[in-house]
Design a protein around this motif. Structure first.
Motif, PDB file in Angstrom:
ATOM      1  N   ARG A 171       0.832  -1.208   0.000  1.00 34.24           N
ATOM      2  CA  ARG A 171       0.000   0.000   0.000  1.00 34.24           C
ATOM      3  C   ARG A 171       0.864   1.254   0.000  1.00 34.24           C
ATOM      4  NH1 ARG A 171      -5.222  -0.967   4.007  1.00 34.24           N
ATOM      5  NH2 ARG A 171      -6.132  -2.715   2.848  1.00 34.24           N
ATOM      6  N   VAL A 172       1.874   1.264   0.851  1.00 33.23           N
ATOM      7  CA  VAL A 172       2.768   2.431   0.923  1.00 33.23           C
ATOM      8  C   VAL A 172       3.542   2.584  -0.385  1.00 33.23           C
ATOM      9  CG1 VAL A 172       4.729   3.449   2.117  1.00 33.23           C
ATOM     10  CG2 VAL A 172       2.957   2.273   3.426  1.00 33.23           C
ATOM     11  N   VAL A 173       4.010   1.466  -0.927  1.00 39.40           N
ATOM     12  CA  VAL A 173       4.786   1.511  -2.178  1.00 39.40           C
ATOM     13  C   VAL A 173       3.982   2.153  -3.295  1.00 39.40           C
ATOM     14  CG1 VAL A 173       5.689   0.067  -4.040  1.00 39.40           C
ATOM     15  CG2 VAL A 173       6.376  -0.382  -1.680  1.00 39.40           C
ATOM     16  N   PHE A 174       2.735   1.716  -3.469  1.00 42.19           N
ATOM     17  CA  PHE A 174       1.959   2.185  -4.622  1.00 42.19           C
ATOM     18  C   PHE A 174       1.214   3.499  -4.361  1.00 42.19           C
ATOM     19  CE2 PHE A 174       2.856  -2.037  -6.085  1.00 42.19           C
ATOM     20  CZ  PHE A 174       2.933  -1.890  -7.460  1.00 42.19           C
ATOM     21  N   ALA A 211      13.893   5.878 -17.188  1.00 37.28           N
ATOM     22  CA  ALA A 211      14.515   6.026 -15.871  1.00 37.28           C
ATOM     23  C   ALA A 211      13.604   5.479 -14.784  1.00 37.28           C
ATOM     24  CB  ALA A 211      14.830   7.493 -15.609  1.00 37.28           C
ATOM     25  N   PHE A 212      12.322   5.792 -14.904  1.00 39.01           N
ATOM     26  CA  PHE A 212      11.349   5.340 -13.907  1.00 39.01           C
ATOM     27  C   PHE A 212      11.243   3.814 -13.900  1.00 39.01           C
ATOM     28  CE2 PHE A 212       6.913   4.131 -13.001  1.00 39.01           C
ATOM     29  CZ  PHE A 212       6.801   4.610 -11.705  1.00 39.01           C
ATOM     30  N   ALA A 213      11.110   3.221 -15.064  1.00 36.22           N
ATOM     31  CA  ALA A 213      10.948   1.771 -15.152  1.00 36.22           C
ATOM     32  C   ALA A 213      12.169   1.040 -14.611  1.00 36.22           C
ATOM     33  CB  ALA A 213      10.684   1.362 -16.595  1.00 36.22           C
ATOM     34  N   THR A 214      13.339   1.556 -14.912  1.00 37.41           N
ATOM     35  CA  THR A 214      14.570   0.915 -14.459  1.00 37.41           C
ATOM     36  C   THR A 214      14.762   1.093 -12.964  1.00 37.41           C
ATOM     37  OG1 THR A 214      15.536   1.444 -16.630  1.00 37.41           O
ATOM     38  CG2 THR A 214      17.035   0.687 -14.920  1.00 37.41           C
ATOM     39  N   ALA A 215      14.443   2.292 -12.467  1.00 38.01           N
ATOM     40  CA  ALA A 215      14.611   2.558 -11.039  1.00 38.01           C
ATOM     41  C   ALA A 215      13.658   1.728 -10.193  1.00 38.01           C
ATOM     42  CB  ALA A 215      14.394   4.039 -10.755  1.00 38.01           C
ATOM     43  N   CYS A 216      12.489   1.421 -10.748  1.00 37.32           N
ATOM     44  CA  CYS A 216      11.445   0.747  -9.970  1.00 37.32           C
ATOM     45  C   CYS A 216      11.560  -0.770  -9.973  1.00 37.32           C
ATOM     46  CB  CYS A 216      10.063   1.153 -10.500  1.00 37.32           C
ATOM     47  SG  CYS A 216       9.620   2.857 -10.079  1.00 37.32           S
ATOM     48  N   LYS A 217      12.642  -1.319 -10.510  1.00 36.14           N
ATOM     49  CA  LYS A 217      12.794  -2.774 -10.521  1.00 36.14           C
ATOM     50  C   LYS A 217      12.722  -3.407  -9.136  1.00 36.14           C
ATOM     51  CE  LYS A 217      15.144  -3.364 -14.947  1.00 36.14           C
ATOM     52  NZ  LYS A 217      16.375  -3.780 -15.644  1.00 36.14           N
ATOM     53  N   PRO A 218      13.267  -2.743  -8.076  1.00 33.60           N
ATOM     54  CA  PRO A 218      13.111  -3.338  -6.737  1.00 33.60           C
ATOM     55  C   PRO A 218      11.641  -3.501  -6.325  1.00 33.60           C
ATOM     56  CG  PRO A 218      14.854  -1.698  -6.702  1.00 33.60           C
ATOM     57  CD  PRO A 218      14.186  -1.582  -8.043  1.00 33.60           C
ATOM     58  N   PHE A 219      10.791  -2.588  -6.787  1.00 32.96           N
ATOM     59  CA  PHE A 219       9.366  -2.720  -6.486  1.00 32.96           C
ATOM     60  C   PHE A 219       8.780  -3.947  -7.193  1.00 32.96           C
ATOM     61  CE2 PHE A 219       9.561   2.126  -6.134  1.00 32.96           C
ATOM     62  CZ  PHE A 219       9.737   2.071  -4.764  1.00 32.96           C
ATOM     63  N   LEU A 220       9.237  -4.200  -8.420  1.00 33.99           N
ATOM     64  CA  LEU A 220       8.785  -5.391  -9.146  1.00 33.99           C
ATOM     65  C   LEU A 220       9.244  -6.657  -8.431  1.00 33.99           C
ATOM     66  CD1 LEU A 220       9.417  -4.356 -12.866  1.00 33.99           C
ATOM     67  CD2 LEU A 220       7.222  -4.501 -11.679  1.00 33.99           C
ATOM     68  N   GLN A 221      10.458  -6.614  -7.894  1.00 32.71           N
ATOM     69  CA  GLN A 221      10.967  -7.768  -7.158  1.00 32.71           C
ATOM     70  C   GLN A 221      10.139  -8.003  -5.895  1.00 32.71           C
ATOM     71  OE1 GLN A 221      14.949  -6.317  -6.767  1.00 32.71           O
ATOM     72  NE2 GLN A 221      15.709  -7.416  -8.575  1.00 32.71           N
ATOM     73  N   LEU A 222       9.725  -6.917  -5.254  1.00 31.11           N
ATOM     74  CA  LEU A 222       8.865  -7.050  -4.079  1.00 31.11           C
ATOM     75  C   LEU A 222       7.519  -7.650  -4.476  1.00 31.11           C
ATOM     76  CD1 LEU A 222       8.341  -6.477  -1.068  1.00 31.11           C
ATOM     77  CD2 LEU A 222       7.540  -4.202  -1.733  1.00 31.11           C
ATOM     78  N   LEU A 223       6.985  -7.229  -5.611  1.00 29.41           N
ATOM     79  CA  LEU A 223       5.718  -7.768  -6.095  1.00 29.41           C
ATOM     80  C   LEU A 223       5.804  -9.259  -6.391  1.00 29.41           C
ATOM     81  CD1 LEU A 223       4.393  -5.030  -8.560  1.00 29.41           C
ATOM     82  CD2 LEU A 223       3.279  -5.806  -6.468  1.00 29.41           C
ATOM     83  N   SER A 224       6.963  -9.702  -6.838  1.00 31.05           N
ATOM     84  CA  SER A 224       7.109 -11.112  -7.231  1.00 31.05           C
ATOM     85  C   SER A 224       6.857 -12.060  -6.068  1.00 31.05           C
ATOM     86  CB  SER A 224       8.503 -11.364  -7.812  1.00 31.05           C
ATOM     87  OG  SER A 224       9.506 -11.267  -6.803  1.00 31.05           O
ATOM     88  N   PHE A 225       6.875 -11.531  -4.847  1.00 31.31           N
ATOM     89  CA  PHE A 225       6.561 -12.361  -3.676  1.00 31.31           C
ATOM     90  C   PHE A 225       5.148 -12.929  -3.788  1.00 31.31           C
ATOM     91  CE2 PHE A 225       5.245 -12.602   0.922  1.00 31.31           C
ATOM     92  CZ  PHE A 225       6.053 -13.681   1.243  1.00 31.31           C
ATOM     93  N   ALA A 226       4.253 -12.164  -4.418  1.00 35.60           N
ATOM     94  CA  ALA A 226       2.877 -12.648  -4.605  1.00 35.60           C
ATOM     95  C   ALA A 226       2.855 -13.873  -5.513  1.00 35.60           C
ATOM     96  CB  ALA A 226       2.002 -11.537  -5.181  1.00 35.60           C
TER      97      ALA A 226
END
Length: 532
Positions: A192-195, A220-235
């Motif tokens: 929730r905080v991330v998004f 730049a945004f897409a590349t910088a946000c890869k850690p958020f994608l990694q966090l999402l992959s937990f789902a």
């Protein structure tokens, strides 16, 4: 042009030789950017007019030297931000994670309508000035990659301060479900905080730094946000790991968390979130299949010796009641054709929804399993009591929650009819024999001795029934009362007729049990069975 090249080289070399940041002095920064502007403008002019490739190459080499310095200065500006320097230490607490004991975790956030300024005032403006030059010089990709690289540590720390890690799936791939449950409970508020805050803040920063250059801002945004994608992959990991029925509730929570962020979802994450919701939705559907297999696989060789409630009945019905707390989500998942953009409209009063059909099927499978278990008793009356107990429990649980609305009145009538049939079978199997004893040879008439023998045989039978069945259980007081009344209505009239037949023989000094006492025996039996 050679003189211009030499002059620019001499001027720019003075800046490149400095061992300090050019942005430590605003005059140096302005002068360097002016030199870069002149160099870029000159190169663009030569590209259109000159065929001297050697001269152009010399200008390009000088521009590359400038771009390297610009990249370093740009990276230094972007990494200026730190939690310790710009965010203070309020609203944070020390992490309980022993591997990250140095990390401080933010307290729960209640206001999501905020944007975090990740860079100090004025730094984003200076970064924009550099980005504009690098893009004009043809180094936009490098600038975007530099931005992303510089932001990764900040984003990783932001995620850690939410009590989670970007690489949760890798960290906990061998963990027990209890450990995963703890991480899910951290992941949900973190998402929730991330998004709501971190990703919009990152988008805002990218738009400021790359203002006027949308494609590079997006990169730049897409590349910088890869850690958020990694966090999402937990789902994804949880969806694949959660096969047992107990995982349903946490997976539903994760699905709801992703649904909750849809109104604020950045379009860059549309595909990922859609794919994750589909993955979790399919996992939810699969869990109901697993529940059905669990019921079918429950050994039919085990049943309570007293005919009481079977643990599988208690488990399944309590499970379905708990699942109904997430009815809206489950309705959506069951009706959603994943891969199709349309979402079904849910009718809260419709008893024929896909969820209703699925739940009704599960209860039907449960009843089928219970009927199979009832046959292991080898004693019809006890098997009927077992089915009555479990059937009444099922009806009570359905009536106590939204299952009643989902399954509908027709289904309730069917299951109630089943229980009534089991009651009739019990009555016939036990008390039908008592009636047979009393009605035997009635048409041909009977002497007083024959009638007395019938009565004795009847009383012995009733005592034997009471001795055996008093050890059985009826889980519902009302059901015990209803059964008692039903048996009395069957037995007592026939017993009275038999007593009258005895009186008609004009037998003298023949004692018998009064009908009222037989009635009390029956009542006491069912009180004992209900453990009242």
């Amino acid at each position: 042009m050679e003189d211009t090249l030499q002059a620019l080289d001499d001027l720019i070399s003075q800046f490149l030789s400095l061992n300090r940041s050019l942005w430590s002095s605003s005059d140096d920064a302005d002068a360097f950017l002016e030199a870069v502007d002149e160099l870029t403008s000159t190169i663009h002019g030569l590209e259109n007019t000159s065929e001297d490739h050697a001269l152009l190459e010399s200008f390009d080499l000088l521009l590359e030297r400038c771009s390297v310095r610009l990249k370093d200065e740009f990276q230094r500006l972007i990494t200026t931000s730190s939690f310790n320097d710009y965010h203070g230490d309020h609203n944070i607490k020390k992490s309980q994670d022993e591997d990250e004991s140095h990390t401080f975790v933010a307290l729960p956030i209640r206001d999501f309508d905020i944007i975090v300024d990740a860079l100090p005032e004025g730094v984003a403006t200076e970064a924009h000035r550099i980005a504009r030059r690098m893009i004009a010089a043809g180094f936009g990709d490098i600038c975007a990659e530099t931005y992303a690289s510089a932001r990764h540590s900040f984003i990783d720390e932001s995620i850690a301060r939410l009590g989670v890690h970007a690489h949760l799936a890798e960290r906990f791939k061998s963990a027990s479900w209890e450990e995963l449950d703890t991480q899910i409970m951290r992941w949900i508020p973190a998402i929730r905080v991330v998004f709501h805050i971190l990703i919009p803040s990152e988008r805002h920063l990218c738009n400021c730094i790359f203002d006027g250059f949308t494609s590079y801002s997006d990169l730049a945004f897409a590349t910088a946000c890869k850690p958020f994608l990694q966090l999402l992959s937990f789902a994804n990991f949880i969806a694949a790991a959660g096969h047992n029925p107990e995982s349903l509730f946490r997976i539903v929570d994760m699905y709801d968390a992703l649904t909750y962020i849809l109104p604020v979802l950045d379009e860059a994450f549309d595909h990922e979130i859609a794919a994750l919701r589909e993955c979790l939705g399919l996992s939810i559907k699969g869990i109901f299949v697993s529940l059905e297999k669990l019921i079918r696989g429950d050994s039919s060789e085990s049943a309570p010796p007293d005919g009481g409630l079977h643990p599988i009945t208690r488990y399944v019905m309590n499970y379905l009641m708990a699942a109904c707390a997430s009815r809206r989500t489950l309705e959506e998942v069951m009706h959603l054709d994943f891969g199709c953009a349309e979402t079904c409209l849910i009718n809260p009063d419709r008893p024929t929804s896909l969820l209703a059909v699925r739940l009704a099927w599960i209860v039907d499978v449960l009843i089928e399993n219970l009927e199979s278990k009832s046959r292991i008793y080898g004693h019809v009356p006890l098997g009927c009591v077992f089915l009555i107990n479990n059937g009444i429990y099922i009806i009570k649980k359905v009536n106590g929650c939204e299952l009643k609305v989902l399954l509908g009145e027709d289904w309730m009538r069917v299951i109630s009819a089943k229980v009534h049939q089991w009651v009739l079978e019990y009555r016939q199997a036990t008390w039908g024999r008592a009636i047979m004893i009393l009605e035997r040879d009635r048409r041909s008439g009977s002497s007083s001795s024959v009638v007395v023998e019938k009565l004795n045989h009847f009383h012995n039978f009733v005592q034997a029934v009471c001795q055996v069945q008093s050890r059985w259980v009826l889980v519902e007081k009302q059901q015990a009362m209803d059964l008692s009344t039903m048996v009395e209505e069957l037995v007592i009239p026939v017993y009275r007729d038999t007593i009258e037949m005895l009186n008609e023989t004009e037998a003298v000094e023949v004692s018998y049990v009064r009908p009222e006492d037989v009635k009390l025996q029956i009542q006491h039996l069912f009180k004992a069975m209900a453990k009242l």
